[in-house]
Scaffold this motif. Structure first.
Motif, PDB file in Angstrom:
ATOM      1  N   GLU A  83       0.826  -1.211   0.000  1.00 38.38           N
ATOM      2  CA  GLU A  83       0.000   0.000   0.000  1.00 38.38           C
ATOM      3  C   GLU A  83       0.863   1.266   0.000  1.00 38.38           C
ATOM      4  OE1 GLU A  83      -2.644   0.228   3.387  1.00 38.38           O
ATOM      5  OE2 GLU A  83      -1.042  -0.311   4.770  1.00 38.38           O
ATOM      6  N   ASP A  84       1.986   1.255   0.712  1.00 41.82           N
ATOM      7  CA  ASP A  84       2.867   2.424   0.711  1.00 41.82           C
ATOM      8  C   ASP A  84       3.568   2.591  -0.638  1.00 41.82           C
ATOM      9  OD1 ASP A  84       2.154   3.079   3.295  1.00 41.82           O
ATOM     10  OD2 ASP A  84       3.949   2.205   4.204  1.00 41.82           O
ATOM     11  N   ALA A  85       3.960   1.476  -1.248  1.00 44.76           N
ATOM     12  CA  ALA A  85       4.587   1.542  -2.573  1.00 44.76           C
ATOM     13  C   ALA A  85       3.600   2.092  -3.599  1.00 44.76           C
ATOM     14  CB  ALA A  85       5.082   0.160  -2.989  1.00 44.76           C
ATOM     15  N   VAL A  86       2.375   1.602  -3.557  1.00 43.23           N
ATOM     16  CA  VAL A  86       1.345   2.080  -4.489  1.00 43.23           C
ATOM     17  C   VAL A  86       1.073   3.564  -4.254  1.00 43.23           C
ATOM     18  CG1 VAL A  86      -1.115   1.911  -5.082  1.00 43.23           C
ATOM     19  CG2 VAL A  86       0.293  -0.154  -4.955  1.00 43.23           C
ATOM     20  N   SER A  87       1.034   3.970  -3.003  1.00 40.91           N
ATOM     21  CA  SER A  87       0.807   5.379  -2.676  1.00 40.91           C
ATOM     22  C   SER A  87       1.897   6.269  -3.284  1.00 40.91           C
ATOM     23  CB  SER A  87       0.755   5.553  -1.161  1.00 40.91           C
ATOM     24  OG  SER A  87       0.543   6.902  -0.825  1.00 40.91           O
ATOM     25  N   GLU A  88       3.149   5.825  -3.196  1.00 43.77           N
ATOM     26  CA  GLU A  88       4.242   6.590  -3.784  1.00 43.77           C
ATOM     27  C   GLU A  88       4.102   6.669  -5.313  1.00 43.77           C
ATOM     28  OE1 GLU A  88       9.105   6.574  -4.075  1.00 43.77           O
ATOM     29  OE2 GLU A  88       8.159   5.673  -2.322  1.00 43.77           O
ATOM     30  N   ILE A  89       3.713   5.572  -5.924  1.00 47.72           N
ATOM     31  CA  ILE A  89       3.506   5.557  -7.381  1.00 47.72           C
ATOM     32  C   ILE A  89       2.348   6.476  -7.756  1.00 47.72           C
ATOM     33  CG2 ILE A  89       2.856   4.096  -9.343  1.00 47.72           C
ATOM     34  CD1 ILE A  89       4.352   1.785  -7.801  1.00 47.72           C
ATOM     35  N   GLU A  90       1.263   6.426  -6.986  1.00 48.13           N
ATOM     36  CA  GLU A  90       0.110   7.304  -7.237  1.00 48.13           C
ATOM     37  C   GLU A  90       0.528   8.772  -7.169  1.00 48.13           C
ATOM     38  OE1 GLU A  90      -3.838   5.044  -5.550  1.00 48.13           O
ATOM     39  OE2 GLU A  90      -2.487   5.937  -4.076  1.00 48.13           O
ATOM     40  N   ASN A  91       1.282   9.124  -6.135  1.00 46.32           N
ATOM     41  CA  ASN A  91       1.710  10.516  -5.964  1.00 46.32           C
ATOM     42  C   ASN A  91       2.669  10.956  -7.060  1.00 46.32           C
ATOM     43  OD1 ASN A  91       0.164  10.790  -3.648  1.00 46.32           O
ATOM     44  ND2 ASN A  91       1.820  10.181  -2.300  1.00 46.32           N
ATOM     45  N   THR A  92       3.499  10.048  -7.527  1.00 45.53           N
ATOM     46  CA  THR A  92       4.453  10.382  -8.581  1.00 45.53           C
ATOM     47  C   THR A  92       3.756  10.652  -9.898  1.00 45.53           C
ATOM     48  OG1 THR A  92       6.185   9.069  -7.519  1.00 45.53           O
ATOM     49  CG2 THR A  92       6.468   9.543  -9.868  1.00 45.53           C
ATOM     50  N   TYR A  93       2.756   9.819 -10.226  1.00 45.22           N
ATOM     51  CA  TYR A  93       2.100   9.911 -11.534  1.00 45.22           C
ATOM     52  C   TYR A  93       0.728  10.574 -11.507  1.00 45.22           C
ATOM     53  CZ  TYR A  93       5.794   7.034 -13.509  1.00 45.22           C
ATOM     54  OH  TYR A  93       7.008   6.561 -13.942  1.00 45.22           O
ATOM     55  N   GLY A  94       0.240  10.986 -10.339  1.00 47.56           N
ATOM     56  CA  GLY A  94      -1.051  11.662 -10.254  1.00 47.56           C
ATOM     57  C   GLY A  94      -2.210  10.767 -10.636  1.00 47.56           C
ATOM     58  N   THR A  95      -2.164   9.499 -10.205  1.00 49.47           N
ATOM     59  CA  THR A  95      -3.205   8.535 -10.538  1.00 49.47           C
ATOM     60  C   THR A  95      -3.825   7.959  -9.280  1.00 49.47           C
ATOM     61  OG1 THR A  95      -1.650   6.698 -10.567  1.00 49.47           O
ATOM     62  CG2 THR A  95      -2.036   7.811 -12.666  1.00 49.47           C
ATOM     63  N   LYS A  96      -4.951   7.289  -9.440  1.00 50.91           N
ATOM     64  CA  LYS A  96      -5.598   6.538  -8.360  1.00 50.91           C
ATOM     65  C   LYS A  96      -5.517   5.076  -8.744  1.00 50.91           C
ATOM     66  CE  LYS A  96      -8.152   5.430  -4.873  1.00 50.91           C
ATOM     67  NZ  LYS A  96      -7.377   4.856  -3.808  1.00 50.91           N
ATOM     68  N   ILE A  97      -4.878   4.267  -7.895  1.00 47.25           N
ATOM     69  CA  ILE A  97      -4.684   2.851  -8.179  1.00 47.25           C
ATOM     70  C   ILE A  97      -5.466   2.031  -7.157  1.00 47.25           C
ATOM     71  CG2 ILE A  97      -3.021   0.978  -8.385  1.00 47.25           C
ATOM     72  CD1 ILE A  97      -0.903   3.163  -9.074  1.00 47.25           C
ATOM     73  N   THR A  98      -6.356   1.185  -7.644  1.00 50.97           N
ATOM     74  CA  THR A  98      -7.135   0.289  -6.801  1.00 50.97           C
ATOM     75  C   THR A  98      -6.526  -1.100  -6.901  1.00 50.97           C
ATOM     76  OG1 THR A  98      -9.088   1.594  -7.360  1.00 50.97           O
ATOM     77  CG2 THR A  98      -9.478  -0.525  -6.322  1.00 50.97           C
ATOM     78  N   TYR A  99      -6.439  -1.804  -5.785  1.00 41.64           N
ATOM     79  CA  TYR A  99      -5.814  -3.130  -5.760  1.00 41.64           C
ATOM     80  C   TYR A  99      -6.491  -3.971  -4.679  1.00 41.64           C
ATOM     81  CZ  TYR A  99      -3.483  -0.867  -1.879  1.00 41.64           C
ATOM     82  OH  TYR A  99      -3.238  -0.177  -0.718  1.00 41.64           O
ATOM     83  N   PRO A 100      -6.302  -5.293  -4.709  1.00 39.51           N
ATOM     84  CA  PRO A 100      -6.907  -6.145  -3.675  1.00 39.51           C
ATOM     85  C   PRO A 100      -6.351  -5.802  -2.290  1.00 39.51           C
ATOM     86  CG  PRO A 100      -6.094  -7.467  -5.520  1.00 39.51           C
ATOM     87  CD  PRO A 100      -5.592  -6.065  -5.716  1.00 39.51           C
ATOM     88  N   LYS A 101      -7.209  -5.462  -1.375  1.00 38.78           N
ATOM     89  CA  LYS A 101      -6.779  -5.035  -0.036  1.00 38.78           C
ATOM     90  C   LYS A 101      -6.086  -6.141   0.738  1.00 38.78           C
ATOM     91  CE  LYS A 101      -8.013  -0.906  -0.693  1.00 38.78           C
ATOM     92  NZ  LYS A 101      -6.991  -0.026  -1.183  1.00 38.78           N
ATOM     93  N   LYS A 102      -6.296  -7.397   0.346  1.00 35.46           N
ATOM     94  CA  LYS A 102      -5.662  -8.504   1.076  1.00 35.46           C
ATOM     95  C   LYS A 102      -4.141  -8.492   0.937  1.00 35.46           C
ATOM     96  CE  LYS A 102      -6.185 -11.806  -2.671  1.00 35.46           C
ATOM     97  NZ  LYS A 102      -6.842 -13.002  -3.145  1.00 35.46           N
ATOM     98  N   ILE A 103      -3.607  -7.764  -0.051  1.00 37.08           N
ATOM     99  CA  ILE A 103      -2.146  -7.700  -0.201  1.00 37.08           C
ATOM    100  C   ILE A 103      -1.564  -6.370   0.277  1.00 37.08           C
ATOM    101  CG2 ILE A 103      -2.124  -9.359  -2.102  1.00 37.08           C
ATOM    102  CD1 ILE A 103      -1.591  -6.964  -3.973  1.00 37.08           C
ATOM    103  N   ALA A 104      -2.388  -5.513   0.854  1.00 36.54           N
ATOM    104  CA  ALA A 104      -1.956  -4.174   1.267  1.00 36.54           C
ATOM    105  C   ALA A 104      -0.742  -4.199   2.192  1.00 36.54           C
ATOM    106  CB  ALA A 104      -3.109  -3.421   1.933  1.00 36.54           C
ATOM    107  N   LYS A 105      -0.688  -5.143   3.105  1.00 33.04           N
ATOM    108  CA  LYS A 105       0.401  -5.189   4.096  1.00 33.04           C
ATOM    109  C   LYS A 105       1.567  -6.084   3.659  1.00 33.04           C
ATOM    110  CE  LYS A 105      -1.722  -2.450   6.892  1.00 33.04           C
ATOM    111  NZ  LYS A 105      -1.347  -1.054   6.904  1.00 33.04           N
ATOM    112  N   ASN A 106       1.444  -6.725   2.499  1.00 33.85           N
ATOM    113  CA  ASN A 106       2.571  -7.513   1.983  1.00 33.85           C
ATOM    114  C   ASN A 106       3.723  -6.567   1.674  1.00 33.85           C
ATOM    115  OD1 ASN A 106       0.582  -9.467   2.012  1.00 33.85           O
ATOM    116  ND2 ASN A 106       1.116 -10.304   0.029  1.00 33.85           N
ATOM    117  N   GLU A 107       4.940  -7.061   1.817  1.00 31.72           N
ATOM    118  CA  GLU A 107       6.109  -6.204   1.613  1.00 31.72           C
ATOM    119  C   GLU A 107       6.701  -6.377   0.220  1.00 31.72           C
ATOM    120  OE1 GLU A 107       8.854  -6.906   4.800  1.00 31.72           O
ATOM    121  OE2 GLU A 107       7.661  -5.706   6.184  1.00 31.72           O
TER     122      GLU A 107
END
Length: 93
Positions: free
Chosen positions: A34-58
């Motif tokens: 989730e933190d990696a996706v957040s950084e990618i979202e902020n870099t590219y100005g996008t909203k990325i939806t993904y399965p929440k069950k993997i949010a805490k995976n590293e």
């Protein structure tokens, strides 16, 4: 600058993001998905939806590419596919 967008608004803070075809570098070290996706979202100005069950995976690693390439790399360990709904919305499933 090419492949960069700046936005200013009296009601929101100024923000800056890169075009989806801009090549950027990322380094993640034991970072939650989730933190990696957040950084990618902020870099590219996008909203990325993904399965929440993997949010805490590293995720860990250093890589570079445009948005499509970055998503292919970060999706690989989780066997996710990418759907670009429009220029600003992406779904990983």
């Amino acid at each position: 600058m090419p492949n960069e967008n700046w936005s200013s608004s009296p009601t929101k803070a100024d923000f800056h993001y890169y075009a989806t075809n801009a090549v950027r570098s990322f380094t993640f070290e034991n970072t939650t998905f989730e933190d990696a996706v957040s950084e990618i979202e902020n870099t590219y100005g996008t909203k990325i939806t993904y399965p929440k069950k993997i949010a805490k995976n590293e995720v860990s690693g250093s890589f570079s590419g445009n948005l499509k390439e970055i998503l292919a790399i970060i999706n690989y360990p989780f066997n996710l596919k990418t759907v670009f709904k429009n220029e600003n919305e992406i779904t990983l499933y």
